[in-house]
Each structure stands twice: as C-alpha cells, then as structure tokens.
Scaffold this motif. Structure first.
Motif, short mmCIF file in Angstrom:
data_model
loop_
_atom_site.label_atom_id
_atom_site.label_comp_id
_atom_site.label_asym_id
_atom_site.label_seq_id
_atom_site.Cartn_x
_atom_site.Cartn_y
_atom_site.Cartn_z
N ILE A 169 0.84 -1.20 0.00
CA ILE A 169 0.00 0.00 0.00
C ILE A 169 0.87 1.25 0.00
CG2 ILE A 169 -1.68 1.30 1.38
CD1 ILE A 169 -2.91 -1.36 2.19
N TRP A 170 1.98 1.20 0.72
CA TRP A 170 2.90 2.33 0.71
C TRP A 170 3.46 2.56 -0.69
CZ3 TRP A 170 4.64 6.61 2.70
CH2 TRP A 170 5.89 7.10 2.35
N THR A 171 3.86 1.49 -1.36
CA THR A 171 4.40 1.58 -2.72
C THR A 171 3.37 2.16 -3.67
OG1 THR A 171 5.88 -0.30 -2.33
CG2 THR A 171 5.42 0.27 -4.62
N SER A 172 2.12 1.75 -3.51
CA SER A 172 1.05 2.26 -4.36
C SER A 172 0.90 3.77 -4.21
CB SER A 172 -0.26 1.56 -4.01
OG SER A 172 -1.33 2.10 -4.76
N LEU A 173 1.00 4.27 -2.97
CA LEU A 173 0.90 5.71 -2.74
C LEU A 173 2.06 6.45 -3.38
CD1 LEU A 173 -0.32 8.22 -1.34
CD2 LEU A 173 1.03 7.62 0.69
N VAL A 174 3.27 5.93 -3.21
CA VAL A 174 4.45 6.57 -3.79
C VAL A 174 4.34 6.63 -5.30
CG1 VAL A 174 6.94 6.35 -4.13
CG2 VAL A 174 5.96 5.99 -1.86
#
Length: 417
Positions: free
Chosen positions: A53-58
């Motif tokens: 989910i963090w990667t998706s935001l970035v």
C-alpha cells in the motif's frame, strides 16, 4: 489523518507536499481510499504496516517526467569530461555512473547511448539507475518507449539504438546491457550501492524537498560521488548545490558541479560528435561541433569607440545578466533577485532577464513566481525554447498535465522554425 500521511511522505522519501500542492495530494489520497475501499483512518493504519500500500501511494504521487537527452548541453559537457578522463589515463578502470532518480529510464539510456555513439565500449563504463518508483523501474527495464519520450528535439542518430516494434521503440540490447536498474531511496542509505561514482546524474529531485531535506539529500549524494567526480543537476536545483559547498563548472546551461574547491577549465584536444540539433540546426548531423563556452564580458577602456545610447544599454544589460549569473552560481540567490529588480528598472524588460528571474524563483522553490516569470518570457518571445521547457517541467511537477501538454505543443511549433 492526512497530516499523518503527509508526515510519512516527508520522513520516508523527503517529499514536501507543497511541491505538488494540496489539491494533487488530496486527489491522490481519494484515489487510494477508493482503490483499497477504506476510510482515511483505516488507510493510515494500513499504510504504516503494508509495503504494498505504501508503494502504491508513492507510485501515485511521484510523477515520472523525463525524456531522452533532456538538457542536451549538459550531455555535451559530460562527453567532454569523459574524454578528458580517458585521455589522461587510457587504461583507467571502467567509469561508474549513477542516475538517481532514473524514473522510466530515458536518462539512464541516454547516458549509455551518449558514450556508445562516441566510441566507448560497454567494458569502459557502467550505469546504475535507481528510483523509488517500482512501477517506473518496470517500465524502464522493458526498454520500450513511445514518441512522448523523444519530444525535446529530433535526434538524427537515435534510430541506431532502437528497434521499432508494435509496442513502441525498443532500446537495443547492447544499450540495455550497459544499464542496471534497481530500487533505492536516498533517505534509506542501506538501499543504495556501497560505492562511489565518477558521475552522478540527479535531475529535478530536490524540487520536491524543503531546505532541510535538500541538505540531507545533497549530503548523501556527495557520499556517493567520488572526490574528483562530477554531479549534473537540473537548472532549478543549481543554487542548492552551490549553497552546499559544491563548485559549479563554468559552462552555461550545463548545471554541473564538482566536489573540488576550484575547477580549472580543461583544454579538450578532440571534438566529440554532438547532435546537430543540439547546437545549430543548419549544421549537418554527425559533424564535429565546438561546444559553447561562456563569453567574457567586454572590457571598457579609454580607447574604445564611443557607443550609441542603444548600444550602451545593450552592453549594460549583458553586464547585469552576467553579474546575476555569478551571484546565482555563488548561491547568493537573494542578492541575484535584488539585482534582477534593479536591472528591470535600469535597462527595462527582456526575455533573458525574465528567464533568469524565473530560474531563480524555481531554484528557491517558489513555483508560483517561477511560472509567472516563465510566462513573461513567452509574452515577449512566444517560442523561447528554454522557457518552454522549464514551464512544461514545472507544470508536470505540479500535476497540471493538460497545461503542460499545451506548452509542449508550442515546443513542437518552435522546432519547425
């Protein structure tokens, strides 16, 4: 809750939300909430525990914006510096080159193409290309690019390094073999290679940071750069590197820096082949061309001819512009801005003055003011190539893709004349 997410972006990747704007940030946030079907509170919790989910935001908020042979003047200087190093030591070890951030790969491949087309073999250099955006890295590794990646200028030699496919232009395997793509975060040193580089390309990264994070980023970049290495930046970041104690190389529009306290101009005995469209459109492609150098300001003495009033004004304008450039290169941005205002009062408006003014605001992170002055340039010179490039890049960095596309249409028009 959104403030918590802003702080996470700031702490983990250095992003200052002001650099993209609250409107863009909130839009991205709403897209992520819809994607994961949760409210803001739940999403904030997921973000702290899920790398996916963090990667998706970035990936959603970091805007990939690059193209082949962006800032062509700096590639000319890069080729010069490489030649000088091999001329001094033909048996030297392979050059180590870092491209960070590499985005979707255009710049990393441009570096490899630049050296291959000038006669260097794959054994003489290697390019490490690093980015925080895994989606961009996947696209880079595919080696397939569409016309949008070739938008700055016609590159007469480019067909030698690409194969046309149904999906787009595919980078030749010999170029791809020179570049290694990998994930890395400048604020997580453990994710970076444990070595120093002869050249570091770091374009348009610092524009997303506040001054504190800029200092941290530059400190890490200097650790990655060898003591006698060179760093090439974007034009809006030049002031930050000078303020950090790096030395600007005296070449216009190249934005190159050394760790050394003083860099003496080097005499190059061989002219490198530079794309004709980078220098003079009337020259034939492949012809060896001299690279531009800064011209010294004219000296005034008692034996000089008496100049007319318009000639005196033009000469004074050039003196002021050169002084503004000197102040900027020395990191004295506030003094340079004050001199811009004085120059406007003394010699009046000009596209050159407004362009330098815009660059100063850009380097200080004042994007709104930078846009105003780039547009002033275009009011006076509608097809001013440098201002068009800078304005398009600025608009893209703020997520204004439609407005940037209109500017790029004007860039295409400029190339016709």
């Amino acid at each position: 809750m959104s403030a918590l997410i802003e702080n996470m972006l700031y702490q983990r990747i250095g992003m200052d939300i002001k650099s993209v704007g609250q409107q863009i940030f909130q839009r991205v946030l709403q897209q992520q909430l819809h994607k994961y079907q949760c409210d803001l509170a739940h999403y904030s919790q997921l973000l702290q525990h899920s790398e996916e989910i963090w990667t998706s935001l970035v990936e959603a908020i970091v805007i990939p914006e690059t193209w082949f042979f962006r800032y062509p003047e700096s590639f000319g200087l890069f080729e010069e510096l490489v030649h000088e190093q091999f001329r001094a030591n033909p048996a030297r070890p392979a050059l180590k080159i870092l491209c960070l951030p590499c985005s979707t790969g255009e710049e990393a491949y441009s570096i490899a193409i630049s050296l291959l087309r000038n006669g260097y073999s794959a054994r003489q250099f290697c390019v490490d290309a690093i980015d925080i955006n895994t989606q961009a890295l996947q696209q880079a590794q595919s080696g397939i690019f569409r016309q949008y990646s070739f938008r700055t200028t016609n590159l007469p030699f480019i067909h030698q390094f690409f194969e046309v496919t149904e999906s787009g232009s595919l980078v030749n395997q010999n170029v791809r073999d020179c570049v290694k793509f990998s994930y890395g975060n400048l604020f997580e040193p453990a994710t970076l290679p444990a070595k120093q580089y002869d050249f570091v390309f770091c374009r348009n990264l610092l524009i997303y940071f506040d001054q504190n994070k800029q200092q941290q980023a530059i400190q890490q970049l200097r650790k990655l750069l060898s003591p006698d290495g060179y760093l090439l930046s974007g034009p809006a970041e030049a002031g930050a590197f000078v303020r950090a104690g790096m030395t600007a190389l005296p070449r216009r529009d190249c934005f190159a820096f050394s760790q050394a306290e003083q860099v003496k101009p080097k005499k190059i005995t061989r002219q490198l082949i530079v794309p004709a469209t980078f220098k003079e459109k009337s020259k034939k492609a492949g012809q060896a061309l001299p690279l531009p150098a800064l011209k010294p300001s004219p000296r005034i003495n008692s034996s000089a001819p008496v100049l007319s009033a318009p000639a005196k004004k033009a000469e004074r304008k050039q003196d002021l512009l050169q002084r503004i450039e000197q102040l900027s290169n020395a990191g004295q941005l506030s003094a340079a801005l004050e001199l811009c205002q004085a120059a406007l009062s003394e010699v009046g408006p000009s596209a050159q003055l407004f362009y330098v003014w815009g660059l100063l605001f850009d380097s200080m992170g004042h994007k709104g003011n930078a846009e105003i002055y780039y547009r002033k340039v275009l009011y006076l010179e509608p097809l001013h190539a440098a201002a068009l490039r800078q304005l398009a890049a600025l608009l893209h960095s703020q997520g204004q893709t439609a407005a940037a596309a209109l500017i790029e249409q004007r860039m295409k028009l400029e190339r016709k004349f």
